[in-house]
Design a protein around this motif. Structure first.
Motif, PDB file in Angstrom:
ATOM      1  N   ILE A  61       0.995  -0.954   0.055  1.00  0.00           N
ATOM      2  CA  ILE A  61      -0.092  -0.076   0.004  1.00  0.00           C
ATOM      3  C   ILE A  61       0.904   1.200  -0.004  1.00  0.00           C
ATOM      4  CG2 ILE A  61      -1.842   1.225   1.301  1.00  0.00           C
ATOM      5  CD1 ILE A  61      -2.010  -1.622   2.591  1.00  0.00           C
ATOM      6  N   CYS A  62       0.730   2.044  -0.961  1.00  0.00           N
ATOM      7  CA  CYS A  62       1.391   3.292  -0.979  1.00  0.00           C
ATOM      8  C   CYS A  62       0.793   4.362  -0.278  1.00  0.00           C
ATOM      9  CB  CYS A  62       1.453   3.838  -2.437  1.00  0.00           C
ATOM     10  SG  CYS A  62       2.401   5.534  -2.514  1.00  0.00           S
ATOM     11  N   THR A  63       1.682   4.864   0.920  1.00  0.00           N
ATOM     12  CA  THR A  63       1.349   5.944   1.895  1.00  0.00           C
ATOM     13  C   THR A  63       0.808   7.220   1.493  1.00  0.00           C
ATOM     14  OG1 THR A  63       3.635   6.246   2.449  1.00  0.00           O
ATOM     15  CG2 THR A  63       2.368   4.384   3.660  1.00  0.00           C
ATOM     16  N   LYS A  64       1.275   7.539   0.163  1.00  0.00           N
ATOM     17  CA  LYS A  64       1.206   9.028  -0.257  1.00  0.00           C
ATOM     18  C   LYS A  64       0.016   8.797  -1.264  1.00  0.00           C
ATOM     19  CE  LYS A  64       3.212  12.716  -2.771  1.00  0.00           C
ATOM     20  NZ  LYS A  64       4.529  13.175  -3.525  1.00  0.00           N
ATOM     21  N   CYS A  65      -0.184   8.139  -2.175  1.00  0.00           N
ATOM     22  CA  CYS A  65      -1.498   7.896  -3.050  1.00  0.00           C
ATOM     23  C   CYS A  65      -2.438   7.047  -2.964  1.00  0.00           C
ATOM     24  CB  CYS A  65      -0.853   7.861  -4.815  1.00  0.00           C
ATOM     25  SG  CYS A  65      -0.174   6.136  -5.198  1.00  0.00           S
ATOM     26  N   GLY A  66      -2.083   6.083  -2.049  1.00  0.00           N
ATOM     27  CA  GLY A  66      -3.107   5.088  -1.594  1.00  0.00           C
ATOM     28  C   GLY A  66      -3.453   3.995  -2.527  1.00  0.00           C
ATOM     29  N   LYS A  67      -2.504   3.792  -3.640  1.00  0.00           N
ATOM     30  CA  LYS A  67      -2.600   2.739  -4.534  1.00  0.00           C
ATOM     31  C   LYS A  67      -2.405   1.513  -3.743  1.00  0.00           C
ATOM     32  CE  LYS A  67      -1.373   0.977  -9.138  1.00  0.00           C
ATOM     33  NZ  LYS A  67      -0.855   1.237 -10.295  1.00  0.00           N
ATOM     34  N   VAL A  68      -3.040   0.298  -4.122  1.00  0.00           N
ATOM     35  CA  VAL A  68      -2.915  -0.995  -3.547  1.00  0.00           C
ATOM     36  C   VAL A  68      -2.547  -1.837  -4.618  1.00  0.00           C
ATOM     37  CG1 VAL A  68      -4.097  -2.780  -2.160  1.00  0.00           C
ATOM     38  CG2 VAL A  68      -4.635  -0.430  -1.866  1.00  0.00           C
TER      39      VAL A  68
END
Length: 153
Positions: free
Chosen positions: A99-106
């Motif tokens: 999970i990207c903590t900046k853009c939220g992409k999973v």
């Protein structure tokens, strides 16, 4: 899981095969990497069935969860998300997520990274792991390449 198998499982469980149950399964199947919330499923369902209600979606999701046809996942963002079951690794465990903590992409990780650890836990402690869930947090390639305050992340 194909539609006939879903119908069969519903019938074996003494449940009716309804258009709403099949529609939710089809929505999840057609968005395999989206990890949809109940509200997102509702919005997609309304496109073909404008009369459907959000409560119906919640009830349907619970039935599908109880039958282990879908999984509920939590990415610590305040939303319950849903995905089809059956996306297990060779060990039979669910797949994992980055999970990207900046853009939220999973990102779904299909490889079961913990088979060796599970074996070691069993050998050293006699403890047999029956399931686990791994969530890795960090920055995706796109977010890492963006400049922040003149510096690359």
């Amino acid at each position: 899981m194909n539609e006939e198998k879903v119908k069969e499982l519903l019938r074996e469980s003494g449940l009716k095969v309804t258009s709403q149950r099949l529609m939710v399964m089809n929505i999840l199947a057609s968005h395999p990497d989206s990890h949809l919330t109940a509200e997102e499923i509702y919005d997609l369902a309304k496109e073909s069935s404008p009369e459907i209600e959000l409560a119906t979606i919640y009830r349907t999701l619970q039935v599908l969860l109880d039958l282990h046809l879908i999984n509920k996942v939590d990415f610590d963002d305040g939303f319950a998300r849903y995905e089809l079951n059956g996306e297990s690794g060779a060990s039979g465990h669910r797949h994992h997520h980055a999970i990207c903590t900046k853009c939220g992409k999973v990102y779904s990780l299909e490889t079961d990274l913990l088979d060796t650890l599970e074996q070691e836990v069993f050998e050293k402690l006699g403890f047999m792991v029956t399931d686990h869930e791994v969530k890795l947090y960090g920055l995706c390639r796109e977010c890492r390449s963006e400049k922040t305050n003149g510096k690359k992340l």
